[in-house]
Design a protein around this motif. Structure first.
Motif, short mmCIF file in Angstrom:
data_model
loop_
_atom_site.label_atom_id
_atom_site.label_comp_id
_atom_site.label_asym_id
_atom_site.label_seq_id
_atom_site.Cartn_x
_atom_site.Cartn_y
_atom_site.Cartn_z
N SER A 102 -3.83 2.41 -14.17
CA SER A 102 -4.77 1.42 -13.64
C SER A 102 -5.98 2.13 -13.05
O SER A 102 -5.84 3.04 -12.23
N LEU A 103 -7.16 1.72 -13.51
CA LEU A 103 -8.42 2.29 -12.98
C LEU A 103 -9.16 1.18 -12.26
O LEU A 103 -9.12 0.01 -12.68
N ALA A 104 -9.87 1.55 -11.19
CA ALA A 104 -10.58 0.53 -10.40
C ALA A 104 -11.70 -0.11 -11.22
O ALA A 104 -12.11 -1.24 -10.94
N GLY A 105 -12.24 0.63 -12.18
CA GLY A 105 -13.29 0.07 -13.05
C GLY A 105 -14.69 0.28 -12.52
O GLY A 105 -15.62 -0.42 -12.91
N ARG B 173 -7.98 -2.17 -16.21
CA ARG B 173 -9.10 -1.86 -15.33
C ARG B 173 -9.35 -2.99 -14.35
O ARG B 173 -9.16 -4.15 -14.69
N GLY B 174 -9.79 -2.64 -13.15
CA GLY B 174 -10.19 -3.64 -12.17
C GLY B 174 -9.13 -3.86 -11.12
O GLY B 174 -7.96 -3.50 -11.30
N GLY B 175 -9.54 -4.46 -9.98
CA GLY B 175 -8.62 -4.71 -8.88
C GLY B 175 -7.54 -5.71 -9.27
O GLY B 175 -7.66 -6.44 -10.25
N PHE B 176 -6.48 -5.73 -8.45
CA PHE B 176 -5.36 -6.65 -8.69
C PHE B 176 -5.52 -7.94 -7.89
O PHE B 176 -4.82 -8.91 -8.12
N GLY B 177 -6.40 -7.90 -6.89
CA GLY B 177 -6.53 -9.04 -5.99
C GLY B 177 -5.66 -8.85 -4.75
O GLY B 177 -4.91 -9.76 -4.39
N GLY B 178 -5.76 -7.68 -4.14
CA GLY B 178 -5.05 -7.42 -2.89
C GLY B 178 -3.57 -7.19 -3.10
O GLY B 178 -3.07 -7.06 -4.23
N VAL B 179 -2.85 -7.16 -1.96
CA VAL B 179 -1.41 -6.86 -1.99
C VAL B 179 -0.66 -7.89 -2.83
O VAL B 179 0.16 -7.54 -3.67
N ALA C 263 -1.54 7.70 -7.67
CA ALA C 263 -2.21 8.99 -7.86
C ALA C 263 -3.70 8.82 -7.57
O ALA C 263 -4.52 9.54 -8.15
N THR C 264 -4.04 7.89 -6.69
CA THR C 264 -5.47 7.68 -6.39
C THR C 264 -6.00 8.79 -5.50
O THR C 264 -5.24 9.56 -4.91
N HIS C 265 -7.32 8.84 -5.40
CA HIS C 265 -8.00 9.85 -4.58
C HIS C 265 -7.56 9.70 -3.11
O HIS C 265 -7.34 8.58 -2.65
N PRO C 266 -7.44 10.81 -2.37
CA PRO C 266 -6.95 10.71 -0.99
C PRO C 266 -7.84 9.86 -0.07
O PRO C 266 -7.37 9.41 0.97
N PHE C 267 -9.09 9.63 -0.44
CA PHE C 267 -9.94 8.76 0.38
C PHE C 267 -9.84 7.29 -0.04
O PHE C 267 -10.46 6.43 0.58
N ALA C 268 -9.09 7.00 -1.09
CA ALA C 268 -8.92 5.60 -1.52
C ALA C 268 -7.77 4.99 -0.71
O ALA C 268 -6.67 4.75 -1.20
N GLU C 269 -8.04 4.73 0.55
CA GLU C 269 -7.00 4.31 1.51
C GLU C 269 -6.44 2.93 1.22
O GLU C 269 -5.25 2.68 1.39
N GLN C 270 -7.34 2.01 0.83
CA GLN C 270 -6.93 0.61 0.69
C GLN C 270 -5.89 0.42 -0.42
O GLN C 270 -4.86 -0.22 -0.22
N ILE C 271 -6.16 1.01 -1.57
CA ILE C 271 -5.25 0.81 -2.69
C ILE C 271 -3.90 1.49 -2.41
O ILE C 271 -2.85 0.98 -2.81
N SER C 272 -3.92 2.61 -1.69
CA SER C 272 -2.65 3.27 -1.35
C SER C 272 -1.83 2.40 -0.41
O SER C 272 -0.60 2.27 -0.58
N GLU C 273 -2.50 1.80 0.56
CA GLU C 273 -1.79 0.89 1.48
C GLU C 273 -1.26 -0.32 0.71
O GLU C 273 -0.12 -0.75 0.89
N ASN C 274 -2.11 -0.87 -0.19
CA ASN C 274 -1.67 -2.02 -0.99
C ASN C 274 -0.46 -1.65 -1.85
O ASN C 274 0.46 -2.45 -2.01
N ALA C 275 -0.48 -0.45 -2.41
CA ALA C 275 0.64 -0.01 -3.26
C ALA C 275 1.92 0.04 -2.44
O ALA C 275 2.99 -0.40 -2.90
N LEU D 156 -1.38 4.40 -10.54
CA LEU D 156 -2.68 4.04 -9.96
C LEU D 156 -3.53 5.30 -10.02
O LEU D 156 -3.21 6.31 -9.38
N GLY D 157 -4.58 5.26 -10.83
CA GLY D 157 -5.30 6.50 -11.15
C GLY D 157 -6.70 6.56 -10.59
O GLY D 157 -6.97 6.12 -9.49
N GLY D 158 -7.60 7.15 -11.41
CA GLY D 158 -8.97 7.36 -10.94
C GLY D 158 -9.12 8.73 -10.31
O GLY D 158 -10.05 8.96 -9.53
N SER D 159 -8.22 9.64 -10.64
CA SER D 159 -8.25 11.00 -10.09
C SER D 159 -7.75 11.96 -11.17
O SER D 159 -7.16 11.52 -12.16
#
Ligand code: NAP
Length: 264
Positions: free
Chosen positions: A33-36, A50-56, A74-86, A9-12
């Protein structure tokens, strides 16, 4: 037989450098995977989706259908939602997951920081009628400063806003600078002088790529309003790309049979 598939999970910067390292290791197949959100992002090595997965639930389905053997967040530390979903999705799909979580920056002698909890609080902290306020909180946070028509902002973002993004709330006195890191000290000092910056508003992202603006602020004696870091994500964390690679190598990942699947 195919190699174990690793979802990054990238973008960083970490996501990019991890893809670069792992793509040179013939043991793994990688999918970044990039958020797009960025129109022309720096494209990592290997396969990219690219793009969201559609939540958990969507991410869990992706892990299962794409036979993902391990996830590196490996997402940005402020990208809280995707880290929680992961964390949640990998637990549900029984796929090992690790988060790269770099340490926040720490104020040192010569810094003049005001730390706040949210971008909205950062907006409220800017003094009335301030000029030369350098915003580096990202294009998605511009709305938090929309009410501050008394303040003159200079915002650095990666690329011009799309027509749709341009319709969203943003401050009325706003000049854009388009650039992406990593940034160096000499250039940051020159930029702060050229735009007559008096205040810097930023997130406490940590890492080296964006630190130079804080060194530049220290050099010029400028005040910084800095948004504190969200909490550490749940689950396993490491600080660096190399530690994440070492973690991957300790996993007993097996080659996969019948995995002629398409990456969406
Ligand atoms: P976020 O709030 O944590 O995530 C919001 C939603 O965006 C997620 O639920 C997910 O949608 C989707 N998403 C986020 N990252 C994704 C990825 N790498 N791959 C696929 N879908 C992703 O995320 P954010 O703060 O908006 O950040 C978005 C991206 O920008 C991340 O990749 C991050 O690394 C990068 N970034 C963020 C910041 C920042 O300050 N937040 C700074 C620099 C770079 P679904 O629920 O539909 O799956």
């Amino acid at each position: 037989m195919t190699r174990p598939r690793i979802l990054i999970l990238g973008g960083s910067g970490e996501g990019f450098s991890l893809a670069d390292k792992l793509s040179r290791d013939s043991k793994f197949e990688i999918i970044s995977s990039l958020a797009g959100r960025t129109p022309a992002p720096k494209v990592p090595q290997g396969a990219v989706r690219r793009g969201g997965f559609g939540g958990v639930g969507g991410l869990e389905q992706f892990l299962i259908s794409e036979k993902i053997a391990a996830v590196i967040d490996a997402t940005h530390p402020f990208a809280e939602q995707i880290s929680e979903n992961a964390h949640q999705a990998s637990k549900a799909a029984a796929v090992p997951c690790i988060h790269i979580w770099r340490e926040p920056w720490v104020e040192v002698d010569g810094d003049n920081w005001t730390s706040v909890d949210t971008v909205e609080a950062a907006s409220e902290t800017i003094p009335e009628g301030a000029k030369g306020v350098f915003l580096t909180t990202g294009k998605t946070e511009l709305g938090a400063f929309a009410g501050r028509d008394d303040v003159e902002f200079i915002a650095r973002i990666v690329a011009p806003l799309s027509a749709d993004e341009d319709l969203l709330p943003k401050p009325s006195k706003l000049t854009f600078i388009y650039d992406k890191g990593p940034f160096g000290l000499a250039n940051e000092v020159a930029l702060l002088k050229r735009y007559e910056i008096e205040w810097i508003v930023t997130k406490n992202s940590g890492g080296s790529a964006a630190y130079a603006k804080l060194e530049a602020a220290r050099t010029l004696g400028l005040p910084v309003i800095i948004v504190r870091r969200p909490g550490r994500p749940e689950g396993l964390t490491v600080e660096t790309v190399d530690e994440a690679v070492r973690w991957l190598q300790t996993l007993a990942l097996h080659e996969e049979k019948n995995s002629e699947t398409q990456i969406p």
